[in-house]
Write a protein that holds these residues in place. Structure first.
Motif, PDB file in Angstrom:
ATOM      1  N   LEU A 195       8.100   5.946 -38.615  1.00 14.56           N
ATOM      2  CA  LEU A 195       7.451   4.613 -38.395  1.00 14.56           C
ATOM      3  C   LEU A 195       7.294   3.939 -39.739  1.00 14.56           C
TER       4      LEU A 195
ATOM      5  N   PHE B  59       5.922  -2.047 -42.061  1.00 17.92           N
ATOM      6  CA  PHE B  59       6.308  -3.588 -41.714  1.00 17.92           C
ATOM      7  C   PHE B  59       7.578  -3.409 -41.428  1.00 17.92           C
TER       8      PHE B  59
ATOM      9  N   LYS C  72       9.574  -3.773 -38.445  1.00 13.36           N
ATOM     10  CA  LYS C  72      10.143  -4.249 -37.212  1.00 13.36           C
ATOM     11  C   LYS C  72      10.123  -5.918 -37.313  1.00 13.36           C
TER      12      LYS C  72
ATOM     13  N   VAL D 239       5.337 -12.972 -40.231  1.00 15.66           N
ATOM     14  CA  VAL D 239       5.077 -11.390 -40.428  1.00 15.66           C
ATOM     15  C   VAL D 239       4.889 -10.923 -41.893  1.00 15.66           C
TER      16      VAL D 239
ATOM     17  N   THR E  11       5.342  -8.888 -45.131  1.00 17.26           N
ATOM     18  CA  THR E  11       6.213  -7.978 -45.534  1.00 17.26           C
ATOM     19  C   THR E  11       6.072  -7.688 -47.028  1.00 17.26           C
TER      20      THR E  11
ATOM     21  N   SER F 278       6.135   4.266 -45.289  1.00 15.87           N
ATOM     22  CA  SER F 278       6.395   5.141 -43.780  1.00 15.87           C
ATOM     23  C   SER F 278       5.723   6.250 -43.607  1.00 15.87           C
TER      24      SER F 278
ATOM     25  N   LYS G 133       6.673   2.972 -30.778  1.00 11.72           N
ATOM     26  CA  LYS G 133       6.874   2.089 -32.028  1.00 11.72           C
ATOM     27  C   LYS G 133       6.541   0.749 -31.539  1.00 11.72           C
ATOM     28  N   HIS G 134       6.903   0.393 -30.340  1.00  8.81           N
ATOM     29  CA  HIS G 134       6.502  -1.154 -29.835  1.00  8.81           C
ATOM     30  C   HIS G 134       4.937  -0.966 -29.615  1.00  8.81           C
TER      31      HIS G 134
ATOM     32  N   TRP H  85       3.319  -1.384 -33.093  1.00 10.21           N
ATOM     33  CA  TRP H  85       3.592  -2.800 -33.996  1.00 10.21           C
ATOM     34  C   TRP H  85       2.999  -3.821 -33.223  1.00 10.21           C
ATOM     35  N   ARG H  86       2.636  -3.737 -31.755  1.00 14.01           N
ATOM     36  CA  ARG H  86       1.686  -4.788 -31.296  1.00 14.01           C
ATOM     37  C   ARG H  86       0.340  -4.682 -31.548  1.00 14.01           C
TER      38      ARG H  86
ATOM     39  N   HIS I 295      -0.483  -4.350 -34.977  1.00 12.08           N
ATOM     40  CA  HIS I 295      -0.500  -4.559 -36.339  1.00 12.08           C
ATOM     41  C   HIS I 295      -1.175  -4.060 -37.370  1.00 12.08           C
TER      42      HIS I 295
ATOM     43  N   LEU J 102      -1.688   3.145 -39.193  1.00 12.01           N
ATOM     44  CA  LEU J 102      -0.433   3.327 -38.673  1.00 12.01           C
ATOM     45  C   LEU J 102      -0.513   4.962 -37.986  1.00 12.01           C
TER      46      LEU J 102
END
Length: 344
Positions: free
Chosen positions: A160, A163, A165, A185, A187, A194, A290-291, A294-295, A297, A304
């Motif tokens: 994972l 940033f 995605k 977003v 970066t 990760s 993952k979705h 990332w929702r 943030h 994370l």
């Protein structure tokens, strides 16, 4: 410059009325006045009826098609044989055979045949031996009872990125709002770092999820299995006698010391074909995880990791059950594709 408005085409009903009145002996001017059509149009309609016996539009009106059925079939054959062929390459090939057609017309022809331009899906590079092993696995297991798959503990690792995605996100904005903070977003270099995770699941739900610190070696992998496999088996209520352990052929999994360690455990291990992520349903759960992360943030690696554990625990049992209930479809797809990659 001619400023007159273009006249609308007469309906077939009006044309038939013109013929009816003509057969009753009415003159051109009378018909024109009664039906409110130009007097010059009346004799044209009558002459057409006398010549062709109909007032309907005749075939072949308008510009002739540049691509007839024969040429269309040839274009479709070219693309069906080699899907990566571009419209410009087809145009050049046809020009070499004496046929001049624009690449835009070729694209329209392909679209009408249902052959739309698409981005190719990314799949593992399958060699002949991979396809053979996948096909053998599918044929060997396609008739296994559902109870067998319900007792499999599916495992895998995933990475994972903090940033990672941004290229897959979409925002709805006006043209001049691209750089408003809500439409961007953040970066950083190298994706902001990760975290690697090992996880497992079965038909009855998700099992343990562990964060992997640093680069995982075979000894680290054995430690993860020691801490997580049997607790997950008990948590998920798998049969103590008939449960099956699944893992892929990552070098850490197939290392000699790992294989010896697994033999000492006396676990039943599912013999797995290489290069087969589409046969492991946990890939769908990784995508869902993952979705969900990332929702939310996450702003740092600690968040994370926290969000990963929270969202993994939230994955509904129904989602896990559905993946296993439909597992046989994956095997059927592999058999149908003769060992090639599938949509899963």
């Amino acid at each position: 410059m001619d400023n007159r408005k273009r006249r609308r085409e007469l309906s077939q009903d009006i044309r038939k009325k013109i013929i009816d009145k003509h057969l009753k002996g009415k003159g051109y001017k009378t018909i024109s006045k009664q039906l409110e059509v130009p007097v010059t149009t009346v004799p044209h309609i009558i002459q057409k009826f006398k010549t062709h016996g109909t007032v309907a539009n005749l075939p072949g009106r308008g510009r002739k098609r540049k691509i007839d059925d024969k040429l269309k079939r040839r274009i479709v054959r070219i693309v069906s044989k080699e899907p990566r062929t571009t419209s410009k390459e087809i145009k050049g090939e046809l020009q070499g055979q004496g046929t001049s057609v624009s690449d835009r017309t070729i694209r329209r022809c392909l679209s009408q045949s249902g052959l739309h331009g698409r981005r190719p899906r990314r799949t593992p590079l399958l060699k002949k031996n991979h396809k053979k092993a996948r096909l053998e696995f599918a044929k060997m297991h396609v008739d296994k009872p559902q109870s067998f798959w319900e007792d499999v503990l599916w495992t895998d690792e995933t990475k994972l990125e903090l940033f990672g995605k941004a290229h897959q996100l979409y925002v709805h904005r006006l043209k001049n709002q691209a750089y408003e903070e809500k439409n961007t977003v953040p970066t950083v270099k190298h994706g902001g770092g990760s975290v690697m995770f090992w996880g497992c699941f079965a038909a009855s739900g998700t099992g343990c999820l562990e964060c992997v610190l640093g680069k995982m070696k075979s000894e680290d992998y054995q430690g993860i299995l020691e801490r997580n496999v049997l607790p997950s088996v008990r948590k998920l209520g798998l049969s103590r006698r008939s449960w099956v352990f699944q893992q892929d052929n990552d070098p850490k999994h197939t290392a000699k010391n790992t294989q010896e360690w697994l033999r000492e455990k006396r676990w039943t291990i599912l013999k797995w074909p290489s290069m087969s992520p589409d046969l492991n349903p946990i890939e769908h759960l990784w995508k869902e995880l993952k979705h969900a992360i990332w929702r939310r943030h996450p702003s740092n690696l600690r968040q994370l990791e926290q969000f990963a554990h929270e969202e993994w625990a939230k994955i509904p049992v129904d989602s896990c059950r559905m993946l296993i209930d439909k597992y046989r479809n994956r095997l059927i797809a592999v058999i149908a594709s003769k060992g090639c990659a599938t949509k899963y």
